[in-house]
Design a protein around this motif. Structure first.
Motif, PDB file in Angstrom:
ATOM      1  N   SER A 163       0.821  -1.210   0.000  1.00 26.64           N
ATOM      2  CA  SER A 163       0.000   0.000   0.000  1.00 26.64           C
ATOM      3  C   SER A 163       0.859   1.266   0.000  1.00 26.64           C
ATOM      4  O   SER A 163       0.528   2.249  -0.663  1.00 26.64           O
ATOM      5  CB  SER A 163      -0.949   0.002   1.197  1.00 26.64           C
ATOM      6  N   ALA A 164       1.975   1.247   0.745  1.00 21.84           N
ATOM      7  CA  ALA A 164       2.848   2.428   0.787  1.00 21.84           C
ATOM      8  C   ALA A 164       3.504   2.664  -0.569  1.00 21.84           C
ATOM      9  O   ALA A 164       3.644   3.805  -1.020  1.00 21.84           O
ATOM     10  CB  ALA A 164       3.910   2.258   1.872  1.00 21.84           C
ATOM     11  N   GLU A 165       3.910   1.571  -1.245  1.00 21.29           N
ATOM     12  CA  GLU A 165       4.529   1.698  -2.564  1.00 21.29           C
ATOM     13  C   GLU A 165       3.518   2.168  -3.599  1.00 21.29           C
ATOM     14  O   GLU A 165       3.843   2.948  -4.502  1.00 21.29           O
ATOM     15  CB  GLU A 165       5.159   0.369  -2.973  1.00 21.29           C
ATOM     16  N   ILE A 166       2.280   1.693  -3.490  1.00 26.67           N
ATOM     17  CA  ILE A 166       1.223   2.156  -4.388  1.00 26.67           C
ATOM     18  C   ILE A 166       1.025   3.655  -4.209  1.00 26.67           C
ATOM     19  O   ILE A 166       0.913   4.415  -5.187  1.00 26.67           O
ATOM     20  CB  ILE A 166      -0.096   1.401  -4.118  1.00 26.67           C
ATOM     21  N   SER A 167       1.024   4.099  -2.953  1.00 27.75           N
ATOM     22  CA  SER A 167       0.854   5.523  -2.673  1.00 27.75           C
ATOM     23  C   SER A 167       2.038   6.334  -3.195  1.00 27.75           C
ATOM     24  O   SER A 167       1.870   7.447  -3.688  1.00 27.75           O
ATOM     25  CB  SER A 167       0.692   5.738  -1.164  1.00 27.75           C
ATOM     26  N   PHE A 168       3.243   5.770  -3.095  1.00 30.47           N
ATOM     27  CA  PHE A 168       4.443   6.439  -3.609  1.00 30.47           C
ATOM     28  C   PHE A 168       4.330   6.635  -5.127  1.00 30.47           C
ATOM     29  O   PHE A 168       4.629   7.714  -5.659  1.00 30.47           O
ATOM     30  CB  PHE A 168       5.675   5.604  -3.266  1.00 30.47           C
ATOM     31  N   ILE A 169       3.900   5.584  -5.839  1.00 29.41           N
ATOM     32  CA  ILE A 169       3.739   5.676  -7.297  1.00 29.41           C
ATOM     33  C   ILE A 169       2.658   6.697  -7.639  1.00 29.41           C
ATOM     34  O   ILE A 169       2.826   7.520  -8.547  1.00 29.41           O
ATOM     35  CB  ILE A 169       3.393   4.292  -7.887  1.00 29.41           C
ATOM     36  N   ALA A 170       1.540   6.656  -6.895  1.00 32.34           N
ATOM     37  CA  ALA A 170       0.450   7.600  -7.149  1.00 32.34           C
ATOM     38  C   ALA A 170       0.898   9.041  -6.921  1.00 32.34           C
ATOM     39  O   ALA A 170       0.580   9.939  -7.711  1.00 32.34           O
ATOM     40  CB  ALA A 170      -0.738   7.259  -6.258  1.00 32.34           C
ATOM     41  N   THR A 171       1.655   9.268  -5.849  1.00 36.17           N
ATOM     42  CA  THR A 171       2.158  10.614  -5.562  1.00 36.17           C
ATOM     43  C   THR A 171       3.108  11.084  -6.659  1.00 36.17           C
ATOM     44  O   THR A 171       3.110  12.264  -7.038  1.00 36.17           O
ATOM     45  CB  THR A 171       2.873  10.631  -4.193  1.00 36.17           C
ATOM     46  N   SER A 172       3.903  10.156  -7.185  1.00 33.27           N
ATOM     47  CA  SER A 172       4.829  10.498  -8.276  1.00 33.27           C
ATOM     48  C   SER A 172       4.083  10.875  -9.552  1.00 33.27           C
ATOM     49  O   SER A 172       4.626  11.571 -10.412  1.00 33.27           O
ATOM     50  CB  SER A 172       5.764   9.315  -8.551  1.00 33.27           C
ATOM     51  N   LEU A 173       2.835  10.390  -9.679  1.00 34.85           N
ATOM     52  CA  LEU A 173       2.037  10.681 -10.867  1.00 34.85           C
ATOM     53  C   LEU A 173       1.353  12.041 -10.817  1.00 34.85           C
ATOM     54  O   LEU A 173       0.811  12.503 -11.824  1.00 34.85           O
ATOM     55  CB  LEU A 173       0.962   9.598 -11.050  1.00 34.85           C
ATOM     56  N   LEU A 174       1.362  12.701  -9.657  1.00 31.76           N
ATOM     57  CA  LEU A 174       0.617  13.949  -9.499  1.00 31.76           C
ATOM     58  C   LEU A 174       1.008  14.998 -10.542  1.00 31.76           C
ATOM     59  O   LEU A 174       0.165  15.754 -11.030  1.00 31.76           O
ATOM     60  CB  LEU A 174       0.834  14.520  -8.091  1.00 31.76           C
ATOM     61  N   LYS A 175       2.267  15.055 -10.907  1.00 29.34           N
ATOM     62  CA  LYS A 175       2.744  16.064 -11.851  1.00 29.34           C
ATOM     63  C   LYS A 175       2.167  15.879 -13.251  1.00 29.34           C
ATOM     64  O   LYS A 175       2.245  16.793 -14.095  1.00 29.34           O
ATOM     65  CB  LYS A 175       4.274  16.030 -11.923  1.00 29.34           C
ATOM     66  N   LEU A 176       1.573  14.712 -13.517  1.00 22.89           N
ATOM     67  CA  LEU A 176       1.044  14.412 -14.845  1.00 22.89           C
ATOM     68  C   LEU A 176      -0.477  14.510 -14.912  1.00 22.89           C
ATOM     69  O   LEU A 176      -1.066  14.331 -15.983  1.00 22.89           O
ATOM     70  CB  LEU A 176       1.469  13.001 -15.273  1.00 22.89           C
ATOM     71  N   LEU A 177      -1.120  14.780 -13.790  1.00 21.90           N
ATOM     72  CA  LEU A 177      -2.582  14.761 -13.725  1.00 21.90           C
ATOM     73  C   LEU A 177      -3.183  16.104 -14.120  1.00 21.90           C
ATOM     74  O   LEU A 177      -2.529  17.147 -14.024  1.00 21.90           O
ATOM     75  CB  LEU A 177      -3.043  14.399 -12.312  1.00 21.90           C
ATOM     76  N   PRO A 178      -4.448  16.115 -14.550  1.00 17.34           N
ATOM     77  CA  PRO A 178      -5.138  17.394 -14.778  1.00 17.34           C
ATOM     78  C   PRO A 178      -5.343  18.126 -13.451  1.00 17.34           C
ATOM     79  O   PRO A 178      -5.232  17.533 -12.373  1.00 17.34           O
ATOM     80  CB  PRO A 178      -6.478  16.953 -15.388  1.00 17.34           C
ATOM     81  N   GLU A 179      -5.633  19.417 -13.513  1.00 18.52           N
ATOM     82  CA  GLU A 179      -5.759  20.235 -12.299  1.00 18.52           C
ATOM     83  C   GLU A 179      -6.854  19.719 -11.385  1.00 18.52           C
ATOM     84  O   GLU A 179      -6.742  19.760 -10.161  1.00 18.52           O
ATOM     85  CB  GLU A 179      -6.044  21.693 -12.682  1.00 18.52           C
ATOM     86  N   LYS A 180      -7.935  19.256 -11.969  1.00 18.31           N
ATOM     87  CA  LYS A 180      -9.011  18.637 -11.203  1.00 18.31           C
ATOM     88  C   LYS A 180      -9.252  17.247 -11.767  1.00 18.31           C
ATOM     89  O   LYS A 180      -8.979  16.988 -12.936  1.00 18.31           O
ATOM     90  CB  LYS A 180     -10.289  19.480 -11.270  1.00 18.31           C
ATOM     91  N   LEU A 181      -9.753  16.390 -10.911  1.00 13.08           N
ATOM     92  CA  LEU A 181      -9.954  15.005 -11.328  1.00 13.08           C
ATOM     93  C   LEU A 181     -11.347  14.557 -10.905  1.00 13.08           C
ATOM     94  O   LEU A 181     -11.689  14.574  -9.721  1.00 13.08           O
ATOM     95  CB  LEU A 181      -8.890  14.108 -10.674  1.00 13.08           C
ATOM     96  N   SER A 182     -12.146  14.162 -11.906  1.00 12.92           N
ATOM     97  CA  SER A 182     -13.507  13.719 -11.606  1.00 12.92           C
ATOM     98  C   SER A 182     -13.784  12.298 -12.082  1.00 12.92           C
ATOM     99  O   SER A 182     -14.756  11.677 -11.653  1.00 12.92           O
ATOM    100  CB  SER A 182     -14.521  14.668 -12.259  1.00 12.92           C
ATOM    101  N   LYS A 183     -12.905  11.789 -12.979  1.00 16.65           N
ATOM    102  CA  LYS A 183     -13.153  10.468 -13.543  1.00 16.65           C
ATOM    103  C   LYS A 183     -11.831   9.853 -13.999  1.00 16.65           C
ATOM    104  O   LYS A 183     -10.961  10.561 -14.524  1.00 16.65           O
ATOM    105  CB  LYS A 183     -14.103  10.580 -14.737  1.00 16.65           C
ATOM    106  N   ILE A 184     -11.686   8.533 -13.760  1.00 15.95           N
ATOM    107  CA  ILE A 184     -10.472   7.822 -14.179  1.00 15.95           C
ATOM    108  C   ILE A 184     -10.874   6.587 -14.976  1.00 15.95           C
ATOM    109  O   ILE A 184     -11.690   5.770 -14.514  1.00 15.95           O
ATOM    110  CB  ILE A 184      -9.608   7.391 -12.979  1.00 15.95           C
TER     111      ILE A 184
END
Length: 757
Positions: A163-184
């Motif tokens: 779970s911690a590694e998943i969160s690390f990967i997700a946090t690393s992805l923040l720079k690539l995300l749209p400003e707001k997120l409503s659907k994935i």
């Protein structure tokens, strides 16, 4: 430690002087953190810097519980009161940017580029430890959901175990995300946990209770049917890209025009400037080059693994991948594996020189040269064949026929003439045409199409298409001798030819004789491989006139086989024995009827046809227990190596080695099977002039071309063999080549990856 992800690395030295901790959130426990830090320091005494990374929404909690003198002193005392430790913090903002600080006064903060390097190594550490790259066993390769073939596969869900590694990967992805997120949208349910964590993190930043919907569109398989609905707040998460095809398909989807497309892993060069978290092209320069190389994908008809037949393709079923090592099963062919049809054909035609190899049946110019050729012109002369033609005419020939068209293959014209002669005795007059009906002729009753020998059915299908303008007339197809891969394929061809929507119903299809053969199944036949090897032998012995003459003689025989003059090979299909004699079939052959070889039999191609037919039946026809002995699938079905002891005549061994597929002869992963072949070769090398060693050159050829694979440890006797260079020239050259290329030229297959601890 579900809330922490620890790893060690360095920035500028060869010593792991940085301890990095990512904190995913929830409730911070200082005692648990200190315990883990102490454990990490025990494995490396060179650590001077602790870097604490967490999303910015945890800043207040971490400042209160960790960034104070008491907590820092406790950490220092627990580790080593004399040790200098620099404590850095990195709070990751919603847009992926960093807020960097250092607790120690007077110490320099980390730079953003250094922080990016530390995070990249954290991702690399997960990739290595969680086995992102799945490499196929030597006997198999993968068919990806895109349909491409590959020997390596990216399984992103392997990264998503902690779970911690998943969160690390997700946090690393923040720079690539749209400003707001409503659907994935995700391409596979295997990365749903990563999408869910992205949802949690972005909601925590936005302090929002609104649900972010997550759904899988099923990668390539579900792309066409899935109804997307997106806006600027939509994220499409691609687990891995090895060919860029999925990204291109998504990009041109009008329903995703405003959506952000992000790939977690990309193996190819990022020419399209996509948003990607881990690019192998960058990682192989930054970390271990060999680990991130050789991710080639191939179309099925261009796949070199299929071409060489060293492995079988295994389809990857969406996100449910099973990568246990495949098990093997061996089968020893028996007399019962030769069916009555094959035995009858051999009985009637074995002495006609009708079964030949390496001729196209027309003019000798077709490339690649067909492996199996049946000279129908010789078979037509047999009374038994004429009687079968006559019986078929009496039973099936349509009385309302205007014309006969014959194909251009060998024997088609003679068979058409024979049919015309027979029907004239029934007071029927029909016109005979070569290949097509003249433009000025319009048949009014019916058409008969005659082929001497059928292989792929391409010529008949071409004629069938040309006759569509006469589709209201009945068409009858008559084939003298059909070669076919399997009953199912043969039935499909018949249905394609017979299909008609005309008033006369379906067309008719009749075959005089047929034989099951591996038609076009060898991507590269063994004689092509032999020619390649002869070229290498010629280069190795270009200064030895005697050896060069032996090579040139065999090379010339193979290259001229397909000419209209020679029309293939019959008696001299295989390499001669070590003493230079042709391989001969002795009395009694399990796959023939009793009495069919009371004397030595010299026509090698007929033996080859027999063995080829038997093995193809074992690949396509199920036994009573439902098992197909040499069928394809995840179980690697091989020929039992005891076959070479049971069938110890060189011509039979050569036939097996030439017609078998490489996977059926790959014993390199099985000690017991490999040892059997190794012992056989060792015995032959010791006594090359005995009757039991006549097949030695063919066995060595299969070994040198890697058609036959044996463990190197079991290839004994090569260093002290008894092969005479003058008396056994070809055998000697093959032995020397095997020594040099197989035994002495060892290639390191093990991947060496250095990961800082």
């Amino acid at each position: 430690m579900k809330n922490f992800y620890f790893y060690q690395t360095d920035l500028s030295t060869n010593k792991p002087n940085f301890l990095v901790c990512f904190y995913s959130g929830a409730t911070f426990c200082l005692e648990a953190f200190c315990n883990e830090v102490v454990t990490q320091f025990k494995s490396s005494i060179f650590i001077r810097n602790i870097v604490f990374i967490t999303p910015e929404f945890n800043k207040d909690e971490i400042t209160q519980k960790l960034l104070n003198p008491e907590a820092q002193i406790k950490i220092k005392d627990r580790v080593n009161s004399f040790q200098e430790i620099n404590f850095h913090t990195c709070f990751v903002k919603r847009n992926g940017q960093f807020e960097l600080t250092v607790f120690n006064e007077g110490k320099s903060k980390l730079k953003s580029v250094e922080m990016n390097n530390l995070i990249d190594f954290g991702l690399y550490n997960i990739i290595i430890n969680r086995n992102l790259i799945v490499e196929a066993h030597s006997n198999i390769h993968f068919i990806k959901p895109s349909g491409k073939h590959t020997s390596k596969f990216i399984d992103v869900k392997n990264l998503l175990e902690s779970s911690a590694e998943i969160s690390f990967i997700a946090t690393s992805l923040l720079k690539l995300l749209p400003e707001k997120l409503s659907k994935i949208y995700v391409d596979t349910s295997g990365v749903y946990s990563l999408a869910f964590e992205l949802s949690n993190i972005t909601r925590a930043f936005d302090k929002s209770a609104e649900i972010i919907s997550i759904d899988s569109f099923g990668s390539y398989g579900g792309l066409e049917q899935y109804n997307f609905s997106s806006d600027a707040n939509t994220l499409v998460l691609i687990s891995a890209s090895t060919s860029n095809n999925l990204f291109k398909k998504l990009r041109i989807n009008s329903s995703l025009e405003k959506a952000s497309l992000v790939s977690v892993i990309m193996t190819q060069v990022n020419d399209s400037e996509q948003k990607v978290l881990v690019e192998f092209e960058k990682y192989k320069n930054k970390f271990c080059k060999s680990y991130f190389e050789h991710f080639h994908s191939y179309d099925e008809n261009e796949c070199p693994m299929c071409l060489k037949e060293h492995s079988i393709p295994i389809a990857l079923d969406k996100s449910r991948f099973i990568f246990d090592s495949p098990r093997t099963e061996a089968y020893l062919p028996l007399a019962v594996d030769s069916d009555n049809n094959l035995r009858c054909l051999i009985n009637k035609y074995k002495d006609l020189d009708a079964f030949r190899c390496l001729f196209d049946g027309v003019d000798g110019t077709k490339k690649p040269t067909p492996e199996y050729f049946i000279d129908v012109s010789k078979i037509i002369q047999q009374q038994s064949f004429k009687e079968r033609v006559q019986n078929n005419i009496h039973r099936f020939f349509p009385l309302n026929t205007d014309c006969i068209i014959h194909c251009k293959d060998q024997g088609a014209k003679e068979l058409a003439n024979l049919i015309q002669k027979n029907i004239s005795q029934l007071d029927l007059e029909v016109d005979l045409y070569d290949g097509e009906i003249p433009h000025e002729i319009t048949p009014k009753k019916g058409i008969v199409v005659v082929a001497g020998s059928l292989e792929s059915g391409k010529s008949l299908l071409n004629i069938s298409r040309a006759l569509r303008k006469f589709n209201e007339l009945p068409i009858t197809y008559i084939v003298g001798f059909a070669k076919y891969n399997s009953e199912s394929e043969f039935k499909k061809l018949q249905m394609d030819l017979k299909f008609s929507e005309g008033p006369c119903g379906f067309h008719q299809f009749h075959v005089i004789e047929k034989i099951l053969m591996p038609i076009n199944e060898h991507k590269e036949n063994s004689w092509d491989k032999e020619l390649e090897l002869l070229k290498k032998l010629g280069e190795n012995h270009q200064n030895d006139a005697a050896l060069k003459a032996v090579i040139e003689q065999r090379d010339k025989k193979l290259r001229s086989a397909s000419s209209i003059k020679n029309q293939g090979l019959g008696k001299h299909l295989f390499l001669a024995s070590p003493v230079g004699k042709d391989l001969v079939l002795g009395k009694t052959f399990a796959f023939w009827n009793k009495g069919d070889n009371d004397h030595d039999f010299y026509h090698q191609s007929t033996v080859y046809f027999t063995v080829s037919s038997v093995l193809q039946r074992l690949r396509t026809t199920a036994k009573n227990n439902g098992t197909i002995p040499l069928g394809t699938g995840y179980i690697i079905r091989q020929l039992d190596p005891l076959l070479f002891d049971r069938f110890n005549e060189g011509v039979i061994q050569a036939s097996v080695l030439r017609t078998a597929k490489s996977r059926e002869l790959d014993y390199s992963a099985d000690d017991a099977k490999s040892r059997i072949i190794g012992s056989l070769i060792e015995r032959m090398l010791k006594f090359p002039e005995t009757e039991e060693s006549t097949g030695l050159p063919e066995i060595l050829l299969a070994l040198c071309t890697k058609k036959l694979q044996v463990k190197k440890d079991h290839l004994l006797g090569f260093s002290n063999h008894s092969i005479d260079k003058v008396k056994h020239s070809m055998t000697w050259m093959l032995v020397e080549y095997a020594k040099q290329e197989i035994l002495e030229n060892t290639t390191a297959n093990e991947l060496s990856v250095t990961v800082p601890l």
